[in-house]
Motif scaffolding. Structure first.
Motif, PDB file in Angstrom:
ATOM      1  N   LYS A  35      14.659 -79.893  28.756  1.00 24.70           N
ATOM      2  CA  LYS A  35      15.356 -80.026  27.644  1.00 24.70           C
ATOM      3  C   LYS A  35      14.255 -80.145  26.610  1.00 24.70           C
ATOM      4  O   LYS A  35      14.669 -79.478  25.430  1.00 24.70           O
ATOM      5  CB  LYS A  35      15.882 -81.553  27.859  1.00 24.70           C
ATOM      6  N   ARG A  53      14.234 -78.174  22.585  1.00 30.83           N
ATOM      7  CA  ARG A  53      14.397 -79.028  21.403  1.00 30.83           C
ATOM      8  C   ARG A  53      13.177 -78.768  20.600  1.00 30.83           C
ATOM      9  O   ARG A  53      13.101 -78.711  19.387  1.00 30.83           O
ATOM     10  CB  ARG A  53      14.276 -80.414  21.917  1.00 30.83           C
ATOM     11  N   LEU A  77      13.574 -75.415  19.101  1.00 31.18           N
ATOM     12  CA  LEU A  77      14.580 -75.157  17.857  1.00 31.18           C
ATOM     13  C   LEU A  77      14.191 -75.894  16.680  1.00 31.18           C
ATOM     14  O   LEU A  77      14.675 -75.703  15.597  1.00 31.18           O
ATOM     15  CB  LEU A  77      15.944 -76.002  18.364  1.00 31.18           C
ATOM     16  N   GLU A 116      24.416 -81.315  22.335  1.00 33.35           N
ATOM     17  CA  GLU A 116      23.463 -81.608  21.198  1.00 33.35           C
ATOM     18  C   GLU A 116      22.860 -80.181  20.433  1.00 33.35           C
ATOM     19  O   GLU A 116      22.780 -80.101  19.570  1.00 33.35           O
ATOM     20  CB  GLU A 116      22.119 -82.470  21.832  1.00 33.35           C
ATOM     21  N   ILE A 117      22.607 -79.113  21.697  1.00 33.84           N
ATOM     22  CA  ILE A 117      21.993 -78.134  21.130  1.00 33.84           C
ATOM     23  C   ILE A 117      22.959 -76.875  20.813  1.00 33.84           C
ATOM     24  O   ILE A 117      22.431 -75.665  20.378  1.00 33.84           O
ATOM     25  CB  ILE A 117      20.797 -77.645  22.034  1.00 33.84           C
TER      26      ILE A 117
END
Length: 438
Positions: A53, A57, A60, A131-132
């Protein structure tokens, strides 16, 4: 042997971990690379899902306001890589983020990888996907609204580094018409590895010239589409975009992204309607490249020519022709001189070079993509040949960046080239050993 190599693969990833992201390898590639992080995240998913993960993150954090996701995020300071953030100077663009990044992108594998992470983790990953998802959707939106001037669902790349296959001989035809200045280069790569295994200085001058052009246009997509001398519809890039569309559609349905899913389905239909018609060569029995600037096909064959299998592009008969012609005792396996699958460039071409970067060596990530595509069409035996060859190279050499494909080398000739302790080689090994052999 497998247990020892599995432990070494884990040590490679641990050694390249930088408290939030993983570098490809020390010295040669000291920052975070886009598609590297996708493959690396898959490796981490077999060891530590939280680090998988974190790869997403961290990457991004470099996303631009228009959805563009760059190929490098310069999270840290390092002097061992050229060109660095000062060369890219992306602050010229009003869309650039506060994070230091490059000004080009890389093949969009992230959506596909995210679906594979979901297959490993299941329902507990849905919060992370939620979330993403908007960021990955924005990236795909960028491609279809900024990189598809003909509205045909096929996006262009504007720099050879965007293809991921940096110095493939496919680009030689483009460089022939490009009169780049003879920049004084401050290359660092050749201080770490043998220069004879890397792109030439003249090739690098073309690469930097493109960057200088983009900077002069403030990274404006309209000007790039109108003026860039390098404007290519690449089969690998578009295959990964289509396969990642497919994954985002599957995942979006699970988290209730109905509007985004509907738009992805429209883009997907458009892409699939034109991909085979425009990029398949009946003569070569494989997918090739289209040069938008010169309005011509580039008919050279590379390992990228087989990645449309991953995206479900050809019909069953065409897929069979591709496999028989090239991968099942065919052109890319060789007769007489024989090769580990899959050389990165056509072994029958005079431009084939088994030692120089993307001009012939085997790359683990392309093998992994081809393996997945072969299995999608039920060519399980040939897929297992690719898997077996890939594991054999890794077991013989360790986790190098790329590998000499020639089966019969002089005694003592080591076939591992480029960076050692290379993250995606280790990560994809961890995935491949979990795939069942026939």
């Amino acid at each position: 042997m497998t247990s020892d190599l599995k432990l070494l693969a884990q040590e490679v990833l641990e050694g390249n971990w930088q408290d939030g992201f993983t570098i490809p390898c020390k010295g040669l590639y000291p920052f975070q690379w886009n598609w590297d992080s996708g493959f690396i995240a898959l490796g981490w998913a077999h060891l530590d899902m939280e680090r998988a993960k974190a790869e997403f993150r961290s990457l991004l954090k470099g996303q631009w306001s228009n959805g563009f996701l760059p190929h490098i995020v310069f999270h840290n300071e390092a002097e061992s890589y050229f060109p660095g953030p000062e060369v890219w100077d992306v602050g010229r663009s009003p869309d650039a983020p506060q994070a230091r990044t490059s000004g080009i992108t890389q093949p969009p594998v992230l959506g596909y990888i995210l679906e594979l992470l979901y297959e490993i983790s299941g329902e507990p990953l849905l919060d992370f996907i939620d979330e993403i998802f908007p960021a990955l959707y924005a990236w795909h939106h960028y491609f279809y609204t900024r990189r598809d001037p003909n509205k045909e669902g096929l996006v262009y790349i504007c720099h050879n580094w965007e293809a991921g296959t940096d110095n493939t001989p496919v680009w030689d035809a483009v460089w022939e018409g490009l009169d780049s200045p003879e920049y004084e280069l401050n290359r660092r790569d050749t201080q770490h590895v043998d220069a004879s295994n890397r792109p030439s200085n003249r090739e690098y001058q073309h690469y930097i010239h493109l960057v200088e052009l983009f900077k002069s246009w403030d990274y404006d997509d309209v000007q790039i589409a109108e003026k860039s001398p390098f404007l290519i519809q690449d089969p690998l890039f578009n295959s990964l975009l289509i396969r990642s569309n497919e994954s985002l559609i599957h995942l979006g349905k699970r988290i209730g992204k109905d509007v985004e899913v509907a738009q992805l389905q429209k883009w997907q239909a458009l892409s699939k309607a034109h991909f085979h018609k425009k990029l398949f060569s009946e003569q070569r029995k494989a997918y090739v490249y289209f040069d938008l600037r010169a309005n011509r096909r580039l008919d050279a064959l590379s390992s990228s020519s087989f990645t449309p299998l991953l995206a479900g592009i050809p019909d069953a008969e065409t897929a069979g022709d591709i496999v028989k012609t090239h991968l099942d005792k065919g052109r890319f396996t060789g007769v007489g001189p024989s090769y580990f699958l899959c050389p990165s460039f056509d072994p029958e071409s005079p431009s084939f070079d088994p030692k120089r970067y993307w001009r012939g060596p085997v790359w683990i990530n392309l093998n992994w993509l081809i393996y997945q595509g072969l299995n999608r069409y039920g060519f399980n035996k040939v897929a297992e040949n690719v898997r077996r060859d890939t594991l054999a190279l890794l077991e013989e050499c360790g986790f190098y960046e790329y590998f000499d494909p020639r089966r019969d080398l002089d005694p003592g000739h080591f076939r591992g080239y480029g960076g050692n302790h290379f993250s995606w080689s280790a990560a994809l090994y961890l995935d491949l050993i979990r795939r069942k052999a026939l």
